[in-house]
Design a protein around this motif. Structure first.
Motif, PDB file in Angstrom:
ATOM      1  N   GLU A 119     -15.384 -39.347   3.741  1.00  0.00           N
ATOM      2  CA  GLU A 119     -14.668 -40.176   2.769  1.00  0.00           C
ATOM      3  C   GLU A 119     -15.317 -40.081   1.387  1.00  0.00           C
ATOM      4  OE1 GLU A 119     -14.671 -44.084   4.404  1.00  0.00           O
ATOM      5  OE2 GLU A 119     -13.175 -43.595   5.943  1.00  0.00           O
ATOM      6  N   LYS A 120     -16.628 -40.056   1.344  1.00  0.00           N
ATOM      7  CA  LYS A 120     -17.343 -39.949   0.082  1.00  0.00           C
ATOM      8  C   LYS A 120     -17.058 -38.607  -0.595  1.00  0.00           C
ATOM      9  CE  LYS A 120     -21.955 -40.627  -1.838  1.00  0.00           C
ATOM     10  NZ  LYS A 120     -23.354 -40.935  -1.554  1.00  0.00           N
ATOM     11  N   ALA A 121     -17.032 -37.534   0.212  1.00  0.00           N
ATOM     12  CA  ALA A 121     -16.726 -36.209  -0.333  1.00  0.00           C
ATOM     13  C   ALA A 121     -15.298 -36.167  -0.877  1.00  0.00           C
ATOM     14  CB  ALA A 121     -16.933 -35.143   0.735  1.00  0.00           C
ATOM     15  N   LEU A 122     -14.349 -36.807  -0.175  1.00  0.00           N
ATOM     16  CA  LEU A 122     -12.962 -36.861  -0.651  1.00  0.00           C
ATOM     17  C   LEU A 122     -12.857 -37.630  -1.967  1.00  0.00           C
ATOM     18  CD1 LEU A 122     -10.976 -37.451   2.670  1.00  0.00           C
ATOM     19  CD2 LEU A 122     -10.915 -35.426   1.204  1.00  0.00           C
ATOM     20  N   ARG A 123     -13.551 -38.745  -2.065  1.00  0.00           N
ATOM     21  CA  ARG A 123     -13.528 -39.524  -3.308  1.00  0.00           C
ATOM     22  C   ARG A 123     -14.130 -38.727  -4.468  1.00  0.00           C
ATOM     23  NH1 ARG A 123     -15.379 -43.880   0.071  1.00  0.00           N
ATOM     24  NH2 ARG A 123     -17.461 -43.594  -0.791  1.00  0.00           N
ATOM     25  N   ARG A 124     -15.207 -37.998  -4.200  1.00  0.00           N
ATOM     26  CA  ARG A 124     -15.846 -37.182  -5.222  1.00  0.00           C
ATOM     27  C   ARG A 124     -14.880 -36.110  -5.723  1.00  0.00           C
ATOM     28  NH1 ARG A 124     -19.904 -34.460  -2.502  1.00  0.00           N
ATOM     29  NH2 ARG A 124     -20.971 -36.431  -2.229  1.00  0.00           N
ATOM     30  N   GLU A 125     -14.197 -35.430  -4.801  1.00  0.00           N
ATOM     31  CA  GLU A 125     -13.226 -34.394  -5.180  1.00  0.00           C
ATOM     32  C   GLU A 125     -12.063 -34.992  -5.962  1.00  0.00           C
ATOM     33  OE1 GLU A 125     -13.341 -31.066  -4.973  1.00  0.00           O
ATOM     34  OE2 GLU A 125     -15.401 -31.361  -4.261  1.00  0.00           O
ATOM     35  N   ASP A 126     -11.631 -36.186  -5.547  1.00  0.00           N
ATOM     36  CA  ASP A 126     -10.532 -36.859  -6.235  1.00  0.00           C
ATOM     37  C   ASP A 126     -10.930 -37.201  -7.674  1.00  0.00           C
ATOM     38  OD1 ASP A 126      -7.939 -38.009  -6.322  1.00  0.00           O
ATOM     39  OD2 ASP A 126      -8.901 -39.999  -6.224  1.00  0.00           O
ATOM     40  N   ARG A 127     -12.168 -37.665  -7.869  1.00  0.00           N
ATOM     41  CA  ARG A 127     -12.635 -37.969  -9.219  1.00  0.00           C
ATOM     42  C   ARG A 127     -12.691 -36.710 -10.081  1.00  0.00           C
ATOM     43  NH1 ARG A 127     -16.551 -41.352  -6.687  1.00  0.00           N
ATOM     44  NH2 ARG A 127     -18.093 -39.715  -6.975  1.00  0.00           N
ATOM     45  N   LYS A 128     -13.095 -35.597  -9.491  1.00  0.00           N
ATOM     46  CA  LYS A 128     -13.180 -34.361 -10.254  1.00  0.00           C
ATOM     47  C   LYS A 128     -11.812 -33.883 -10.697  1.00  0.00           C
ATOM     48  CE  LYS A 128     -17.453 -32.444  -8.340  1.00  0.00           C
ATOM     49  NZ  LYS A 128     -18.031 -31.355  -7.535  1.00  0.00           N
ATOM     50  N   THR A 129     -10.832 -33.979  -9.827  1.00  0.00           N
ATOM     51  CA  THR A 129      -9.495 -33.463 -10.159  1.00  0.00           C
ATOM     52  C   THR A 129      -8.716 -34.411 -11.067  1.00  0.00           C
ATOM     53  OG1 THR A 129      -8.600 -34.410  -8.120  1.00  0.00           O
ATOM     54  CG2 THR A 129      -9.298 -32.106  -8.055  1.00  0.00           C
ATOM     55  N   ASN A 130      -8.914 -35.701 -10.918  1.00  0.00           N
ATOM     56  CA  ASN A 130      -8.139 -36.664 -11.694  1.00  0.00           C
ATOM     57  C   ASN A 130      -8.959 -37.302 -12.815  1.00  0.00           C
ATOM     58  OD1 ASN A 130      -5.970 -36.258  -9.973  1.00  0.00           O
ATOM     59  ND2 ASN A 130      -6.638 -37.867  -8.573  1.00  0.00           N
ATOM     60  N   ASN A 131      -9.910 -36.591 -13.324  1.00  0.00           N
ATOM     61  CA  ASN A 131     -10.779 -37.134 -14.357  1.00  0.00           C
ATOM     62  C   ASN A 131     -10.037 -37.152 -15.687  1.00  0.00           C
ATOM     63  OD1 ASN A 131     -12.855 -38.000 -15.913  1.00  0.00           O
ATOM     64  ND2 ASN A 131     -14.159 -36.222 -15.605  1.00  0.00           N
ATOM     65  N   GLU A 132      -9.855 -38.334 -16.266  1.00  0.00           N
ATOM     66  CA  GLU A 132      -9.195 -38.494 -17.562  1.00  0.00           C
ATOM     67  C   GLU A 132     -10.207 -38.790 -18.661  1.00  0.00           C
ATOM     68  OE1 GLU A 132      -5.942 -38.077 -18.102  1.00  0.00           O
ATOM     69  OE2 GLU A 132      -5.675 -37.572 -15.996  1.00  0.00           O
ATOM     70  N   LYS A 133     -11.460 -38.765 -18.320  1.00  0.00           N
ATOM     71  CA  LYS A 133     -12.509 -39.153 -19.252  1.00  0.00           C
ATOM     72  C   LYS A 133     -12.615 -38.129 -20.386  1.00  0.00           C
ATOM     73  CE  LYS A 133     -17.169 -40.982 -18.993  1.00  0.00           C
ATOM     74  NZ  LYS A 133     -18.311 -41.151 -18.119  1.00  0.00           N
ATOM     75  N   GLY A 134     -12.529 -38.627 -21.620  1.00  0.00           N
ATOM     76  CA  GLY A 134     -12.722 -37.782 -22.783  1.00  0.00           C
ATOM     77  C   GLY A 134     -11.545 -36.919 -23.154  1.00  0.00           C
ATOM     78  N   LYS A 135     -10.415 -37.018 -22.472  1.00  0.00           N
ATOM     79  CA  LYS A 135      -9.280 -36.162 -22.791  1.00  0.00           C
ATOM     80  C   LYS A 135      -8.483 -36.688 -23.978  1.00  0.00           C
ATOM     81  CE  LYS A 135      -8.783 -34.030 -18.318  1.00  0.00           C
ATOM     82  NZ  LYS A 135      -7.964 -33.764 -17.182  1.00  0.00           N
ATOM     83  N   GLU A 136      -8.459 -38.012 -24.144  1.00  0.00           N
ATOM     84  CA  GLU A 136      -7.712 -38.588 -25.255  1.00  0.00           C
ATOM     85  C   GLU A 136      -8.685 -39.290 -26.186  1.00  0.00           C
ATOM     86  OE1 GLU A 136      -4.467 -42.041 -25.887  1.00  0.00           O
ATOM     87  OE2 GLU A 136      -4.167 -40.720 -24.189  1.00  0.00           O
ATOM     88  N   ILE A 137      -8.889 -38.699 -27.357  1.00  0.00           N
ATOM     89  CA  ILE A 137      -9.822 -39.247 -28.322  1.00  0.00           C
ATOM     90  C   ILE A 137      -9.020 -39.836 -29.479  1.00  0.00           C
ATOM     91  CG2 ILE A 137     -11.654 -38.727 -29.966  1.00  0.00           C
ATOM     92  CD1 ILE A 137     -12.521 -36.480 -28.124  1.00  0.00           C
ATOM     93  N   GLU A 138      -9.341 -41.075 -29.838  1.00  0.00           N
ATOM     94  CA  GLU A 138      -8.684 -41.716 -30.966  1.00  0.00           C
ATOM     95  C   GLU A 138      -9.623 -41.652 -32.155  1.00  0.00           C
ATOM     96  OE1 GLU A 138      -7.187 -46.116 -32.241  1.00  0.00           O
ATOM     97  OE2 GLU A 138      -7.150 -45.581 -30.136  1.00  0.00           O
ATOM     98  N   PHE A 139      -9.169 -41.077 -33.252  1.00  0.00           N
ATOM     99  CA  PHE A 139      -9.993 -40.950 -34.438  1.00  0.00           C
ATOM    100  C   PHE A 139      -9.951 -42.241 -35.230  1.00  0.00           C
ATOM    101  CE2 PHE A 139      -9.106 -36.524 -33.507  1.00  0.00           C
ATOM    102  CZ  PHE A 139     -10.363 -35.980 -33.647  1.00  0.00           C
ATOM    103  N   MET A 140     -11.095 -42.583 -35.817  1.00  0.00           N
ATOM    104  CA  MET A 140     -11.181 -43.764 -36.673  1.00  0.00           C
ATOM    105  C   MET A 140     -11.563 -43.303 -38.075  1.00  0.00           C
ATOM    106  SD  MET A 140     -10.419 -46.242 -34.695  1.00  0.00           S
ATOM    107  CE  MET A 140     -10.858 -47.703 -35.584  1.00  0.00           C
ATOM    108  N   TYR A 141     -11.020 -43.982 -39.066  1.00  0.00           N
ATOM    109  CA  TYR A 141     -11.277 -43.664 -40.461  1.00  0.00           C
ATOM    110  C   TYR A 141     -11.865 -44.892 -41.144  1.00  0.00           C
ATOM    111  CZ  TYR A 141      -8.042 -39.910 -39.306  1.00  0.00           C
ATOM    112  OH  TYR A 141      -7.432 -38.835 -38.715  1.00  0.00           O
TER     113      TYR A 141
END
Length: 140
Positions: free
Chosen positions: A20-42
């Motif tokens: 189960e831990k290995a499945l969760r790890r693989e799921d996090r790798k494939t569905n990682n949304e971290k850092g994909k959408e960056i909002e710029f500030m001025y």
């Protein structure tokens, strides 16, 4: 010797948790949304953060911008105070008249022998442990 029933069950549970831990790890790798959408500030003309880009029409006078800390106002060099403590070893404290702050002094910086309650004038100097009084003269 054969393993008991509870040992076999615990071993099966342990393997199941690892899968189960290995499945969760693989799921996090494939569905990682971290850092994909960056909002710029001025930063706008008033120094506030905004999400809208600045206008190209606004001109800033770069020659008159002052960088660094605020200017320090000139302080009076000679201060007056009262001796509040004198030690046998030759040091003591002077309380300033204007802000009631205690300033350390040593007898090496005095022209006369000081006693508690004497009115003096002195100059403040920064030392490694704070401020200290130098050029101490007795006021009559």
């Amino acid at each position: 010797m054969a393993d008991s029933f509870s040992k076999k069950e615990n071993f099966k549970k342990k393997l199941q948790k690892q899968k189960e831990k290995a499945l969760r790890r693989e799921d996090r790798k494939t569905n990682n949304e971290k850092g994909k959408e960056i909002e710029f500030m001025y930063v706008d003309a008033f120094g506030r953060l905004t999400s809208t880009p600045p206008d190209e029409k606004v001109e800033v006078d770069l020659e008159n911008i002052q960088l660094g800390a605020a200017p320090i106002e000139a302080e009076e060099t000679v201060k007056k105070g009262i001796v509040t403590f004198v030690s046998d070893k030759g040091y003591g404290f002077i309380t300033e008249d204007n802000n009631k702050e205690n300033v350390f002094f040593h007898s090496n910086n005095c022209d006369q022998l000081l006693k508690k309650g004497n009115k003096v004038s002195f100059e403040k100097e920064r030392s490694p442990k704070g401020f200290s009084a130098v050029n101490i003269t007795l006021i009559k």
